[in-house]
Design a protein around this motif. Structure first.
Motif, PDB file in Angstrom:
ATOM      1  N   VAL A 188      14.335  -1.374   9.392  1.00 34.58           N
ATOM      2  CA  VAL A 188      14.639  -1.602   7.969  1.00 34.58           C
ATOM      3  C   VAL A 188      15.569  -2.810   7.808  1.00 34.58           C
ATOM      4  CG1 VAL A 188      15.766  -0.603   5.930  1.00 34.58           C
ATOM      5  CG2 VAL A 188      14.262   0.811   7.322  1.00 34.58           C
ATOM      6  N   ARG A 199       6.518  11.222   6.038  1.00 35.63           N
ATOM      7  CA  ARG A 199       7.250  11.397   4.780  1.00 35.63           C
ATOM      8  C   ARG A 199       6.665  12.526   3.931  1.00 35.63           C
ATOM      9  NH1 ARG A 199       6.482   6.967   0.322  1.00 35.63           N
ATOM     10  NH2 ARG A 199       4.500   8.052   0.405  1.00 35.63           N
ATOM     11  N   SER A 237       9.436   1.245  -1.944  1.00 37.74           N
ATOM     12  CA  SER A 237      10.653   1.932  -2.416  1.00 37.74           C
ATOM     13  C   SER A 237      11.861   1.559  -1.568  1.00 37.74           C
ATOM     14  CB  SER A 237      10.486   3.447  -2.381  1.00 37.74           C
ATOM     15  OG  SER A 237       9.340   3.798  -3.076  1.00 37.74           O
ATOM     16  N   GLY A 272       0.841  -1.192   0.000  1.00 37.69           N
ATOM     17  CA  GLY A 272       0.000   0.000   0.000  1.00 37.69           C
ATOM     18  C   GLY A 272       0.872   1.235   0.000  1.00 37.69           C
ATOM     19  N   ILE A 273       0.240   2.402   0.026  1.00 36.09           N
ATOM     20  CA  ILE A 273       1.020   3.626   0.111  1.00 36.09           C
ATOM     21  C   ILE A 273       1.851   3.592   1.400  1.00 36.09           C
ATOM     22  CG2 ILE A 273      -0.970   4.907   1.111  1.00 36.09           C
ATOM     23  CD1 ILE A 273       0.292   7.402  -0.290  1.00 36.09           C
ATOM     24  N   GLY A 293       8.971  -3.709  11.541  1.00 39.06           N
ATOM     25  CA  GLY A 293      10.161  -3.552  12.379  1.00 39.06           C
ATOM     26  C   GLY A 293      11.188  -2.625  11.745  1.00 39.06           C
ATOM     27  N   ASP A 342       5.646   3.769 -10.306  1.00 32.39           N
ATOM     28  CA  ASP A 342       5.401   5.163  -9.893  1.00 32.39           C
ATOM     29  C   ASP A 342       6.262   6.127 -10.718  1.00 32.39           C
ATOM     30  OD1 ASP A 342       3.447   4.726  -7.990  1.00 32.39           O
ATOM     31  OD2 ASP A 342       4.832   4.633  -6.303  1.00 32.39           O
ATOM     32  N   ASN A 364       7.055  -5.336   7.233  1.00 33.30           N
ATOM     33  CA  ASN A 364       7.916  -4.151   7.384  1.00 33.30           C
ATOM     34  C   ASN A 364       7.552  -3.313   8.618  1.00 33.30           C
ATOM     35  OD1 ASN A 364       9.942  -2.292   6.676  1.00 33.30           O
ATOM     36  ND2 ASN A 364       8.525  -1.048   5.473  1.00 33.30           N
ATOM     37  N   SER A 378       3.990   1.510   2.486  1.00 32.37           N
ATOM     38  CA  SER A 378       4.228   0.246   3.209  1.00 32.37           C
ATOM     39  C   SER A 378       5.701  -0.178   3.115  1.00 32.37           C
ATOM     40  CB  SER A 378       3.279  -0.860   2.739  1.00 32.37           C
ATOM     41  OG  SER A 378       3.590  -1.278   1.446  1.00 32.37           O
ATOM     42  N   ARG A 410       3.876   6.625   8.981  1.00 27.84           N
ATOM     43  CA  ARG A 410       5.035   6.787   8.079  1.00 27.84           C
ATOM     44  C   ARG A 410       4.718   7.707   6.916  1.00 27.84           C
ATOM     45  NH1 ARG A 410       7.423   0.609   8.116  1.00 27.84           N
ATOM     46  NH2 ARG A 410       8.182   0.681  10.259  1.00 27.84           N
TER      47      ARG A 410
HETATM   48  N1  LIG Z   1      11.108  -0.421   8.472  1.00 24.11           N
HETATM   49  C1  LIG Z   1      10.973   0.897   8.487  1.00 24.11           C
HETATM   50  N2  LIG Z   1      11.155   1.607   9.632  1.00 24.11           N
HETATM   51  C2  LIG Z   1      10.988   2.959   9.661  1.00 24.11           C
HETATM   52  N3  LIG Z   1      10.654   3.697   8.585  1.00 24.11           N
HETATM   53  C3  LIG Z   1      10.461   3.061   7.426  1.00 24.11           C
HETATM   54  C4  LIG Z   1      10.606   1.643   7.298  1.00 24.11           C
HETATM   55  N4  LIG Z   1      10.354   1.288   6.016  1.00 24.11           N
HETATM   56  C5  LIG Z   1      10.056   2.425   5.357  1.00 24.11           C
HETATM   57  N5  LIG Z   1      10.127   3.490   6.187  1.00 24.11           N
HETATM   58  C6  LIG Z   1       9.834   4.899   5.860  1.00 24.11           C
HETATM   59  O1  LIG Z   1       8.429   4.967   5.623  1.00 24.11           O
HETATM   60  C7  LIG Z   1       8.145   5.806   4.497  1.00 24.11           C
HETATM   61  C8  LIG Z   1       7.412   4.971   3.426  1.00 24.11           C
HETATM   62  O2  LIG Z   1       8.314   3.995   2.887  1.00 24.11           O
HETATM   63  P1  LIG Z   1       8.494   3.823   1.306  1.00 24.11           P
HETATM   64  O3  LIG Z   1       8.633   5.166   0.672  1.00 24.11           O
HETATM   65  O4  LIG Z   1       9.547   2.813   1.090  1.00 24.11           O
HETATM   66  O5  LIG Z   1       7.062   3.220   0.964  1.00 24.11           O
HETATM   67  P2  LIG Z   1       6.366   2.969  -0.455  1.00 24.11           P
HETATM   68  O6  LIG Z   1       5.564   1.728  -0.300  1.00 24.11           O
HETATM   69  O7  LIG Z   1       7.359   3.013  -1.540  1.00 24.11           O
HETATM   70  O8  LIG Z   1       5.407   4.235  -0.544  1.00 24.11           O
HETATM   71  P3  LIG Z   1       4.548   4.813  -1.826  1.00 24.11           P
HETATM   72  O9  LIG Z   1       3.469   3.828  -2.099  1.00 24.11           O
HETATM   73  O10 LIG Z   1       3.962   6.071  -1.309  1.00 24.11           O
HETATM   74  O11 LIG Z   1       5.483   5.021  -2.951  1.00 24.11           O
HETATM   75  C9  LIG Z   1       9.481   6.378   4.043  1.00 24.11           C
HETATM   76  O12 LIG Z   1       9.669   7.629   4.647  1.00 24.11           O
HETATM   77  C10 LIG Z   1      10.501   5.358   4.559  1.00 24.11           C
HETATM   78  O13 LIG Z   1      11.759   5.929   4.793  1.00 24.11           O
END
Ligand SMILES: Nc1ncnc2c1ncn2[C@@H]1O[C@H](COP(=O)(O)OP(=O)(O)OP(=O)(O)O)[C@@H](O)[C@H]1O
Ligand SMILES: CC(C)(COP(=O)(O)OP(=O)(O)OC[C@H]1O[C@@H](n2cnc3c(N)ncnc32)[C@H](O)[C@@H]1O)[C@@H](O)C(=O)NCCC(=O)NCCS
Length: 206
Positions: free
Chosen positions: A181, A146, A15, A9-10, A179, A32, A177, A12, A142
């Motif tokens: 990174v 962000r 990236s 999801g958004i 926990g 994206d 995810n 989650s 999160r």
């Molecule tokens: N395990 C983690 N612990 C803490 N922060 C995290 C963790 N994983 C991701 N984040 C942070 O959470 C935010 C969302 O992560 P990310 O951008 O990877 O998600 P995404 O699924 O690609 O989002 P989108 O769908 O909006 O593109 C970012 O700011 C990232 O740095």
């Protein structure tokens, strides 16, 4: 060539995982990124968006006001559908072309990172599918951190997507995810090892 779909999801963590995969040398097709690139490649998309949504969703330099359009479509299912009807055929065409090019380049493994992998049935074109999962509270926290978005904006985006639980059901592998990174990346490495092992078993059977 092994094709792996990566969704979630958004916010989650798609990236975060994709960036790691790129670092270890795996080619990632990023839906994206393609959804931004198609606007430059096919100028008729902006024309059609202008006809459908008006001049308001553009900024003065003629570029799409992504935040404004997002706020409109993620709060209105009908508007989301009409925007997707315009843009998604171009995105899917580009995704397929880029995957074909990687195959011609003799890549062994590629990952397609796409938030609407399952909604667009692109999962059916992949060998394996992975969902990166977090609980709703973590997801909201999160994304707000962000994107500096309001809680209402984040919730409307989440609720406009197929639920993460449904995506989990349609996946071969789930990455939790919630926990740290580092813990997530360990899970990713493990999934890659399992996929590699399954590939070896298949080729031994032949
Ligand atoms: N395990 C983690 N612990 C803490 N922060 C995290 C963790 N994983 C991701 N984040 C942070 O959470 C935010 C969302 O992560 P990310 O951008 O990877 O998600 P995404 O699924 O690609 O989002 P989108 O769908 O909006 O593109 C970012 O700011 C990232 O740095
Ligand atoms: C509406 C747009 C302009 C908003 O742009 P913005 O820069 O604010 O967001 P961005 O593109 O970075 O997307 C961020 C996240 O929003 C979510 N999202 C994007 N598009 C969709 C969609 N059609 N359905 C559900 N969620 C979506 C995803 O979680 C994505 O990772 C943009 O998201 C867009 O063009 N969306 C349609 C393209 C699409 O459907 N892409 C997925 C193809 S598989």
């Amino acid at each position: 060539m092994l094709k792996i779909g990566l969704t979630g999801g958004i916010g989650s963590g798609k990236s975060t995982i994709s960036n790691f995969l790129k670092e270890i040398g795996i080619k990632v097709v990023d839906a994206d990124k393609i959804s931004r690139e198609v606007l430059g490649i096919y100028p008729e998309i902006n024309e059609r968006i202008r006809n459908e949504f008006g001049e308001n969703v553009f900024v003065q330099d003629g570029n799409l006001n992504r935040k404004m359009l997002g706020n409109i479509i993620f709060q209105n299912t009908e508007k989301k559908k009409s925007f997707e009807n315009i843009i998604i055929p171009y995105i899917i065409k580009e995704i397929r072309e880029r995957i074909d090019a990687l195959e011609k380049n003799r890549e062994k493994i590629i990952v397609l990172d796409a938030p609407t992998l399952m909604e667009q049935k692109l999962n059916e074109e992949m060998d394996y599918n992975i969902t990166v999962w977090v609980d709703r509270e973590t997801q909201i926290e999160r994304v707000m951190g962000r994107d500096k978005s309001s809680i209402e904006e984040v919730i409307s985006r989440i609720d406009s997507q197929m639920s993460l639980d449904k995506k989990k059901e349609l996946s071969d592998f789930i990455i939790d995810n919630r926990g740290a990174v580092q813990d997530t990346l360990q899970q990713v490495k493990k999934v890659l090892r399992v996929i590699e092992e399954m590939g070896k078993e298949e080729s031994e059977k032949r």
